[in-house]
Structure formats: structure tokens, C-alpha cells
Design an enzyme around this catalytic site. Structure first.
Site, PDB file in Angstrom:
ATOM      1  N   MET A  81       0.810  -1.205   0.000  1.00 51.24           N
ATOM      2  CA  MET A  81       0.000   0.000   0.000  1.00 51.24           C
ATOM      3  C   MET A  81       0.854   1.271   0.000  1.00 51.24           C
ATOM      4  O   MET A  81       2.067   1.213   0.168  1.00 51.24           O
ATOM      5  CB  MET A  81      -0.929  -0.010   1.210  1.00 51.24           C
ATOM      6  N   HIS A  82       0.186   2.405  -0.172  1.00 49.95           N
ATOM      7  CA  HIS A  82       0.712   3.753   0.068  1.00 49.95           C
ATOM      8  C   HIS A  82       1.705   4.269  -0.976  1.00 49.95           C
ATOM      9  O   HIS A  82       2.088   5.436  -0.918  1.00 49.95           O
ATOM     10  CB  HIS A  82       1.380   3.851   1.442  1.00 49.95           C
ATOM     11  N   ASP A 236      -2.599  -5.133   0.660  1.00 51.32           N
ATOM     12  CA  ASP A 236      -2.073  -6.434   1.062  1.00 51.32           C
ATOM     13  C   ASP A 236      -2.719  -6.993   2.315  1.00 51.32           C
ATOM     14  O   ASP A 236      -3.023  -8.194   2.383  1.00 51.32           O
ATOM     15  CB  ASP A 236      -0.549  -6.385   1.198  1.00 51.32           C
TER      16      ASP A 236
END
Length: 485
Positions: A81-82, A236
Site C-alpha cells: 500500500m501507500h 495487502d
């Protein structure tokens, strides 16, 4: 036959998992990835390497499982992520992706993190989130920022290559600091605060919904049927939750990897950002999830293993399987700072109460107990959110029966250990591919795997561990004050 594919884009590798209609694993392929660190605190990856890795994984599965591979009806995506993947007017990547563990935008995150941001997103704005990375670009790479036309999360760049569609899912988007997490939609205000508009954002779908279909050129190249559906997928952790069947309120998983994660599914939106608890959308419609993180879990045992020059399994194995009452020795597991509930990057670990006759078994027990107390902190950070009735244990630390019985007692919650099998993020992504392709009720697809064993709280020891946890909590401010002095 009909089959389904899960693609999990990790930081260190891309994994492809092929399953049948019965969800039995047919085959898998994993392709390594590298991370570039051009400066201190920076962590980047070339998005084109994700495409190359995916091509290699697809080719390997096709070569080994041709018939099943050609029968793929749905694909699900999962990913770290991110990350900020920025594209220009021509759809080309403008710079390497800034990853989740990149800390260069700490000043921008601090500036963005205020009462308004927390009220909209339900979370503290951490430096690892996507939005502060674009503020960093605005300040340090203004020419590239001006050319930015689209910002994608890592797995969604993979989706763009597969389908030609710029789409994200709710669970991954919730980690950007641009999503109104309660409304499950982009926040115009948060985009405005980073100099962007909705035009720079991908479309949004639920993780179980179709986001597009595999492009004909890719289908023909790899021998896939026309129109293979690609699901929204998930970040995830949300995809991992789908892999172990955490798909209803009151369920959750406990991950004892290098870091520790306590993930619980909730029916409603219950943000508590002041405790550094993540509140994100689940990959399943109508659900959210809360996620507490301790930065060093099994990582603490890896540290102790190196320190004592003995393997973690040998250290925990020497304790047997039946837990003892908490000892006087106390361990704070803050080897890399702490996330939940302190959000303190500067705090460090402590062994308190060492005596002349302290044994390695006592130190091992203290380390295991310290991590268990940190996970209890994550559980308590949820406030009045109903506690999970059962947690599924995953990760390297779940191999220790002693640790799982200890965790069950400290958390006062049943812990279940799945039977051997692959129930990770790639499996969860494949399950999301099933729901998108068939329209099946997610509850009928995202079921819990068979369990090898369950661990119940040891009732007569709960009180002693509650008291020990209170002593553990009292250590943090004392250590904080000592470090400041």
C-alpha cells in the site's frame, strides 16, 4: 475446468497463485523485485519492474499448468500500500514509485496531519501514506509535480497494464490520506490540500467488483480467454484477511511476522486516529477494518536469536507448550520505535528487572510476553469497538505453540492456527477474482480455512497477565522521560 488467478505485488517479490473452482491451489510462481535507496530514508522501485515480473510469472504458470492457466476466468490483485506512482499526460511514469517505507515526506505528513484530515480520513497522516509524498514532490520536484496527471497505487499500475483501466479499490485507497473513509469516496478537500483534483485519481470500485477485463493483446500473448475479469482486489492486509476468511464482524487475524499486525473486521466505521490505529475500508463491501501495528514482533525473536546465538525455534521450544505466569522481567519491544498506540519513532526497547540469576529462558519468556502486551495495546486501542471472538494466527511467530497460548491469554481471545496451506494475500486476491467473475456472495467464497489447532485463554492466568500488562504500560512514559533527559 475454470480457474482463477491471484497476483500479489510485494516489495521484495511478485507472487502469482493459480487456484481451481474448489479453491485448491494448482500452482504458483514468484519473481523477485529489488528496492532502490538513493538517499537516507528513501525507498523507491521502478514500476516497469512490476510489469516485467508479472510477465515472467504468467509465462511460468502457463508453461507449467497450460490447461488450467488457459481456463482463467477471473483475476484478483493485491499489493503493498501507500506507494506513489505518478504518470504524465502520455500515461508514462514520471519517476520511480515512492514506496510505503520511504520517510522523506515526514515534514509534509506532519503539516497535513490535523483535526480536519483525521476527521475525513479516520487516520493519522503518516509519512508512508501517499498524499504527503505528492506534497514532497510539489516542494522538491515542482516540474514533475506540474506534469502529474494521474497518481496510482502500485497494484493499480499493474491493473492499468492488464486492463487499460485506471481504477483502485476502497481498501487500498483508504491508505492514501485522500479517501473519505466513512463515505468510501475521494475527498475533494484532501485533494485540494495537496494541489490535486479528482481528475488525478483513479476510479473506485469495491474489492469484489469487476474493474475491467484483460486487454486483448495480453490475452492473446498469454493464451487467455477474451474478457477475463479483473477484480478490484485489495491492499495487502485486506487481501490477506480475505485469504484467511476474515470477512465478517467479530473476526480478525494476528500476524506475527517481523512486525506484528492485529486486523479486525468491523460492520461500521469506527475511527480512533488518536491511538495510531489504522481504520481502512475492507476489500469486502459494507465492511471496514481496524489495524493495529507493532513494529517489532517476530523481529524481536530474531534480535534475541542473534544476541544469544541460538535459533528462535530452539529458544521458544525450550519453554514447552504450557505457559507460565508472567515473570518479573519486563521487555519493551520497541526496537524500531512503535506505531500503535504511541506513534513514536524515537522510543527504543528495554529489558527491565534483570537479576544475577536471570536465565535465557526467562529472557525468552519476557520477549514473548512483551510482544503479546504490545498486541494487547493494539486490541485496546480500538476503544469501544466490539472485540473479535476469534483471531487467526499467521506469520513466522505462529509456529510457536507457547507464544500462541500466551497471546490467547493476554488478548483473552481464542486463537486458531490454520492447517498447512497457502492462505496469504495472493490467495485472498484470487478469491476476490472469483467474486468479481461469478457475482457470488463474498461470504460464500471468503471462508475460513481448515484449522490445525485452537488455543484458548488460560483462565487462571488471565488476571496475572492483566496486572503484568499494566506494569508494562507504566514503563513507556518512564523510558520516554529517561530518553528525553
Amino acid at each position: 475446468m475454470t480457474s482463477y488467478l491471484g497476483l500479489d505485488l510485494g516489495t521484495s517479490s511478485l507472487k502469482a497463485l493459480l487456484i481451481g473452482e474448489d479453491q485448491a491451489v494448482i500452482g504458483s510462481a514468484s519473481v523477485p523485485l529489488t528496492v532502490e535507496r538513493p538517499h537516507f530514508g528513501w525507498s523507491e522501485q521502478n514500476p516497469e519492474s512490476w510489469i516485467v515480473a508479472c510477465e515472467a510469472a504468467l509465462a511460468e504458470l502457463r508453461a507449467k499448468h497450460g490447461e488450467a492457466f488457459s481456463a482463467i476466468a477471473g483475476i484478483g490483485l493485491s499489493g503493498h500500500m501507500h506507494g506513489a506512482t505518478v504518470l504524465g499526460e502520455d500515461g508514462k511514469v514520471l519517476r520511480p514509485c515512492i514506496l510505503w517505507n520511504d520517510t522523506r515526506s515526514h515534514a509534509e505528513a506532519k503539516a497535513l496531519d490535523d483535526a480536519e484530515a483525521r476527521a475525513i480520513t479516520g487516520n493519522i497522516v503518516f509519512p508512508g501514506f501517499t498524499a504527503p509524498k505528492l506534497l514532497w514532490m510539489q516542494a522538491h520536484e515542482p516540474a514533475l509535480f506540474e506534469r502529474t496527471r494521474l497518481v496510482l497505487l502500485p497494484k493499480d499500475y499493474l491493473r492499468l497494464w492488464l486492463t487499460g483501466e485506471a481504477v483502485s479499490d476502497m481498501s487500498d485507497a483508504a491508505g492514501t490520506a485522500w479517501l473519505d473513509t466513512g463515505r468510501r469516496d475521494w475527498s475533494g478537500r484532501m485533494l485540494e490540500r495537496t494541489g490535486l483534483s479528482r481528475a488525478a485519481m483513479p476510479g473506485l470500485v469495491e474489492g469484489t467488483e469487476a474493474s475491467g477485463a484483460v486487454r486483448n493483446v495480453i490475452a492473446e500473448r498469454f493464451g487467455l480467454k477474451p474478457g477475463v475479469v479483473v477484480a478490484g482486489g485489495g491492499g495487502d492486509n485486506a487481501a490477506s484477511a480475505c485469504g484467511v476468511g476474515v470477512a465478517a464482524p467479530g473476526t480478525g487475524f494476528l500476524s506475527l511476522g517481523t512486525s506484528g499486525v492485529l486486523f479486525t473486521a468491523t460492520a461500521g466505521y469506527r475511527p480512533v486516529p488518536e491511538t495510531a490505529l489504522h481504520t481502512f475500508c475492507h476489500a469486502i463491501p459494507g465492511l471496514w477494518h481496524q489495524m493495529g501495528v507493532t513494529l517489532s514482533a517476530a523481529g524481536c525473536m530474531e534480535w534475541l536469536s542473534k544476541f544469544l546465538k541460538e535459533e528462535p525455534a530452539a529458544l521458544t521450544g525450550a519453554l514447552g507448550e504450557t505457559i507460565e505466569a508472567p515473570g518479573r522481567l519486563m521487555f519493551l519491544p520497541y526496537l524500531s520505535g512503535e506505531r500503535t498506540p504511541h506513534n513514536d519513532a524515537d522510543i527504543r526497547g528495554v529489558l527491565a528487572g534483570l537479576e544475577s540469576d536471570t536465565s535465557r529462558e526467562a529472557v525468552t519468556r519476557a520477549v514473548l510476553e512483551g510482544v503479546a502486551y504490545s498486541m494487547r495495546d493494539c486490541l485496546d486501542a480500538a476503544g469501544d469497538t466490539p472485540k473479535p471472538e476469534r483471531l487467526i494466527a499467521v506469520g513466522a511467530g505462529s509456529r510457536s505453540a507457547y507464544w500462541l497460548e500466551l497471546m490467547a491469554t493476554v488478548l483473552e481471545t481464542e486463537i486458531a492456527l490454520p492447517a498447512a496451506g497457502d492462505f496469504g494475500a495472493a490467495f485472498g486476491a484470487a478469491r476476490l477474482g472469483i467474486t468479481a467473475a461469478t457475482g457470488a456472495d463474498p461470504a460464500s467464497v471468503v471462508s475460513m480455512p481448515p484449522m490445525a489447532r485452537t488455543f484458548e485463554p488460560v483462565a487462571e492466568k488471565i488476571g496475572a497477565f492483566r496486572d503484568a500488562h499494566a506494569r508494562y504500560r507504566a514503563l513507556y512514559p518512564a523510558v520516554k522521560a529517561a530518553m528525553a533527559g
